[in-house]
Design a protein around this motif. Structure first.
Motif, PDB file in Angstrom:
ATOM      1  N   TYR A 426      18.528   3.002 -18.601  1.00 16.69           N
ATOM      2  CA  TYR A 426      17.337   3.529 -19.271  1.00 16.69           C
ATOM      3  C   TYR A 426      16.103   3.004 -18.557  1.00 16.69           C
ATOM      4  N   ASP A 427      15.183   3.901 -18.253  1.00 16.61           N
ATOM      5  CA  ASP A 427      13.918   3.569 -17.605  1.00 16.61           C
ATOM      6  C   ASP A 427      12.789   3.901 -18.578  1.00 16.61           C
ATOM      7  N   ASN A 428      11.912   2.916 -18.877  1.00 18.65           N
ATOM      8  CA  ASN A 428      10.897   3.153 -19.905  1.00 18.65           C
ATOM      9  C   ASN A 428       9.726   4.003 -19.402  1.00 18.65           C
ATOM     10  N   MET A 429       9.645   4.265 -18.099  1.00 21.55           N
ATOM     11  CA  MET A 429       8.598   5.135 -17.585  1.00 21.55           C
ATOM     12  C   MET A 429       9.056   6.596 -17.592  1.00 21.55           C
ATOM     13  N   SER A 430      10.189   6.856 -16.979  1.00 21.33           N
ATOM     14  CA  SER A 430      10.680   8.244 -16.935  1.00 21.33           C
ATOM     15  C   SER A 430      11.316   8.659 -18.262  1.00 21.33           C
ATOM     16  N   GLY A 431      11.845   7.685 -19.012  1.00 18.06           N
ATOM     17  CA  GLY A 431      12.535   7.991 -20.252  1.00 18.06           C
ATOM     18  C   GLY A 431      13.941   8.513 -20.052  1.00 18.06           C
ATOM     19  N   GLU A 432      14.412   8.535 -18.815  1.00 18.59           N
ATOM     20  CA  GLU A 432      15.728   9.114 -18.538  1.00 18.59           C
ATOM     21  C   GLU A 432      16.841   8.135 -18.891  1.00 18.59           C
ATOM     22  N   VAL A 433      17.841   8.640 -19.598  1.00 21.34           N
ATOM     23  CA  VAL A 433      19.052   7.890 -19.919  1.00 21.34           C
ATOM     24  C   VAL A 433      20.226   8.556 -19.219  1.00 21.34           C
ATOM     25  N   ILE A 434      20.984   7.767 -18.438  1.00 23.06           N
ATOM     26  CA  ILE A 434      22.182   8.270 -17.763  1.00 23.06           C
ATOM     27  C   ILE A 434      23.365   7.453 -18.260  1.00 23.06           C
ATOM     28  N   GLN A 435      24.425   8.121 -18.659  1.00 26.03           N
ATOM     29  CA  GLN A 435      25.605   7.435 -19.172  1.00 26.03           C
ATOM     30  C   GLN A 435      26.798   7.711 -18.262  1.00 26.03           C
ATOM     31  N   TYR A 436      27.667   6.704 -18.124  1.00 25.02           N
ATOM     32  CA  TYR A 436      28.796   6.769 -17.197  1.00 25.02           C
ATOM     33  C   TYR A 436      30.067   6.326 -17.902  1.00 25.02           C
ATOM     34  N   CYS A 437      31.188   6.906 -17.466  1.00 26.41           N
ATOM     35  CA  CYS A 437      32.519   6.453 -17.869  1.00 26.41           C
ATOM     36  C   CYS A 437      33.400   6.441 -16.631  1.00 26.41           C
ATOM     37  N   ASP A 438      33.990   5.296 -16.334  1.00 20.09           N
ATOM     38  CA  ASP A 438      34.863   5.125 -15.170  1.00 20.09           C
ATOM     39  C   ASP A 438      34.180   5.588 -13.881  1.00 20.09           C
ATOM     40  N   GLY A 439      32.909   5.226 -13.741  1.00 20.27           N
ATOM     41  CA  GLY A 439      32.166   5.488 -12.514  1.00 20.27           C
ATOM     42  C   GLY A 439      31.576   6.870 -12.393  1.00 20.27           C
ATOM     43  N   SER A 440      31.881   7.769 -13.334  1.00 18.64           N
ATOM     44  CA  SER A 440      31.389   9.141 -13.261  1.00 18.64           C
ATOM     45  C   SER A 440      30.337   9.389 -14.340  1.00 18.64           C
ATOM     46  N   GLU A 441      29.320  10.161 -13.996  1.00 22.04           N
ATOM     47  CA  GLU A 441      28.269  10.482 -14.954  1.00 22.04           C
ATOM     48  C   GLU A 441      28.818  11.396 -16.041  1.00 22.04           C
ATOM     49  N   VAL A 442      28.526  11.051 -17.310  1.00 19.91           N
ATOM     50  CA  VAL A 442      28.993  11.860 -18.439  1.00 19.91           C
ATOM     51  C   VAL A 442      27.836  12.293 -19.338  1.00 19.91           C
ATOM     52  N   GLY A 443      26.620  11.910 -18.998  1.00 21.76           N
ATOM     53  CA  GLY A 443      25.475  12.321 -19.804  1.00 21.76           C
ATOM     54  C   GLY A 443      24.174  11.952 -19.126  1.00 21.76           C
ATOM     55  N   ARG A 444      23.184  12.847 -19.218  1.00 16.92           N
ATOM     56  CA  ARG A 444      21.852  12.593 -18.655  1.00 16.92           C
ATOM     57  C   ARG A 444      20.833  13.362 -19.495  1.00 16.92           C
TER      58      ARG A 444
END
Length: 509
Positions: A426-444
């Motif tokens: 989570y970055d408080n400037m861009s507000g972007e949240v990226i979530q990962y499971c087993d090294g792969s992106e599962v949410g943005r």
């Protein structure tokens, strides 16, 4: 008519169709109305049982004549059941959650240096009918019938059902206990019916060879009578050696020990990363006077960020000799107090989830839920959930300012009970949240409520539980049902390649 009058009319059986429509609207729109309905229904049931309550006179229990008729004792249950039935009839109809299902017929129980055409296959995976191509290494399949098949690369195996498989090419060794008697292994030109035994099969260039090590099999060949093969007997050219299943265990243990040693070397280096706020490897010192300390292994050390285990017990982690903490009861948790404020964070952990049995299942939650405090959880549908709140000073407490982010579901009936690497940035400037499971992106995602620049803070918080739920919260119990054996908190956003490196360094096999 007001709500209470409508409810009484319903319970007394004197409600008109128009009034029934009004009552239904009340109950659909307001949960407090539904609660009042059940309270009045309960009172109605009690009055049916003891009508004297309303007159101020109660019967003398010592007088036989005062005993109610035997049938009357069933009135509360009948009345309550009727009230609940009516309530369900009036309340909104929602489809019940779908029962968890699985099409699996076998499990990939162990691997050793295995490379598959299906890159996602890992130990612990449930296998559905289809073809498995092993390029190299060893893979052990355990069928739900009880049969075990050891596959040596390179090989191609078709999984047909819990009781049936086909070796298209390569070498397999099959063990069938009494409970799996009748398991079928197909091969070019033959079908092998196992009567409770252990045998090996080698298929090369559409030619099959069989050797029986124990018990008996029936070989069905085209245009030939079924042949019985017992211990020591062969069919076809069996000059190739076969790996005994018992030897796989020793090889796997050697490989696990090497993986653990490799991870320890990596961990010694990564704990010096200056971006680390806290790093918990869940190493339990045998000579500790108290085993409740959860050390923070960042270098330089920040002892004030060490945790305290409450209730949770020490258990085996990803490898033999690697410890973890298991969380099962509502009291199990690791208490933390993380000081400082941050402009970006990454949370990462290795977790084995045994069950997603609550609406919210904690990974890391701050006490309460104040401005800038992150919450990281597993939602009831198996998705990862990250949230953070920034409520303006003049805003009402009831106003919704919490930014909520969900991944796609990652915990299903087929992925429970084994180790997974989870991460969120989570970055408080861009507000972007990226979530990962087993090294792969599962949410943005970026929340529409995001306002740039607000600081991130932790303070008192907990791993795997919620120490201080907000007052009157509907879902205060959030303890994880599973185990954690590594947890890292970074003061910056790790990129996709770095998150993948965390997974690669720590994956069990």
């Amino acid at each position: 008519m007001n709500l209470k009058s409508l409810i009484h009319a319903q319970l007394d059986g004197q409600i008109t169709p128009q009034q029934h429509g009004q009552l239904e609207e009340f109950l659909r729109a307001d949960w407090q109305a539904r609660r009042l309905y059940l309270e009045l229904a309960d009172q109605h049931a009690r009055l049916l049982q003891q009508p004297q309550i309303g007159t101020g006179r109660l019967p003398n229990p010592t007088l036989e004549s005062a005993k109610p008729p035997k049938w009357q004792k069933f009135i509360p249950a009948l009345a309550t059941a009727a009230a609940v039935a009516v309530a369900f009839f009036l309340w909104p109809r929602q489809s019940p959650p779908a029962e968890a299902t699985s099409n699996g017929v076998a499990m990939l129980s162990q691997t050793l240096d295995a490379e598959f055409a299906q890159n996602t296959l890992r130990s612990g995976d449930t296998i559905t009918p289809g073809t498995i191509k092993l390029a190299q290494g060893l893979a052990q399949l355990e069928f739900f019938s009880g049969a075990t098949v050891l596959v040596e690369g390179s090989a191609e195996i078709e999984i047909i059902s819990t009781w049936e498989a086909r070796c298209i090419s390569g070498r397999v060794r099959v063990h069938v206990p009494p409970a799996a008697k009748g398991f079928l292994m197909h091969a070019p030109g033959m079908k092998l019916e196992d009567l409770g035994t252990e045998f090996a099969l080698n298929v090369q260039n559409e030619t099959s060879a069989v050797r029986v090590f124990e018990g008996e099999i029936i070989a069905h060949s085209k245009d030939k009578a079924p042949a019985s093969l017992t211990e020591g007997m062969t069919l076809g050219d069996t000059t190739d050696s076969f790996l005994p299943i018992s030897e796989l265990q020793g090889l796997v243990k050697q490989r696990e020990a090497q993986r653990f040693a490799d991870w320890q070397t990596w961990s010694q280096a990564t704990r010096k990363d200056p971006r680390l706020i806290a790093y918990y490897t869940f190493k339990h010192w045998p000579d500790d006077r108290w085993d409740r300390l959860v050390n923070n292994f960042t270098e330089p050390k920040h002892k004030n960020r060490a945790g305290g285990a409450v209730g949770a017990r020490w258990t085996e982690g990803r490898w033999p000799g690697k410890e973890a903490l298991e969380f099962k009861r509502p009291g199990d948790r690791v208490r933390l107090n993380i000081d400082g404020t941050y402009s970006a964070i990454t949370l990462a952990c290795w977790v084995k989830v045994d069950s997603v049995d609550k609406k919210y299942n904690s990974l890391l939650l701050t006490d309460g839920y104040e401005n800038g405090e992150p919450h990281w959880q597993i939602y009831e549908d198996g998705s990862l959930m990250f949230s953070i709140i920034y409520r303006p000073e003049n805003a009402a407490k009831s106003a919704k300012y919490n930014q909520m982010y969900y991944s796609k579901p990652v915990f299903t009936s087929d992925s429970l009970g084994r180790w997974h690497h989870l991460a969120v940035t989570y970055d408080n400037m861009s507000g972007e949240v990226i979530q990962y499971c087993d090294g792969s992106e599962v949410g943005r995602a970026i929340s529409s409520l995001h306002v740039p620049g607000h600081k991130i803070t932790f303070g008192p918080c907990e791993i795997a539980n919620w120490g201080l739920p907000t007052q009157g919260h509907e879902f205060p119990i959030r303890n994880l049902n599973g185990a954690i054996d590594e947890f890292a908190i970074y003061g910056s956003v790790l990129g996709p390649t770095e998150v993948l490196a965390l997974f690669q360094a720590g994956k069990p096999e």
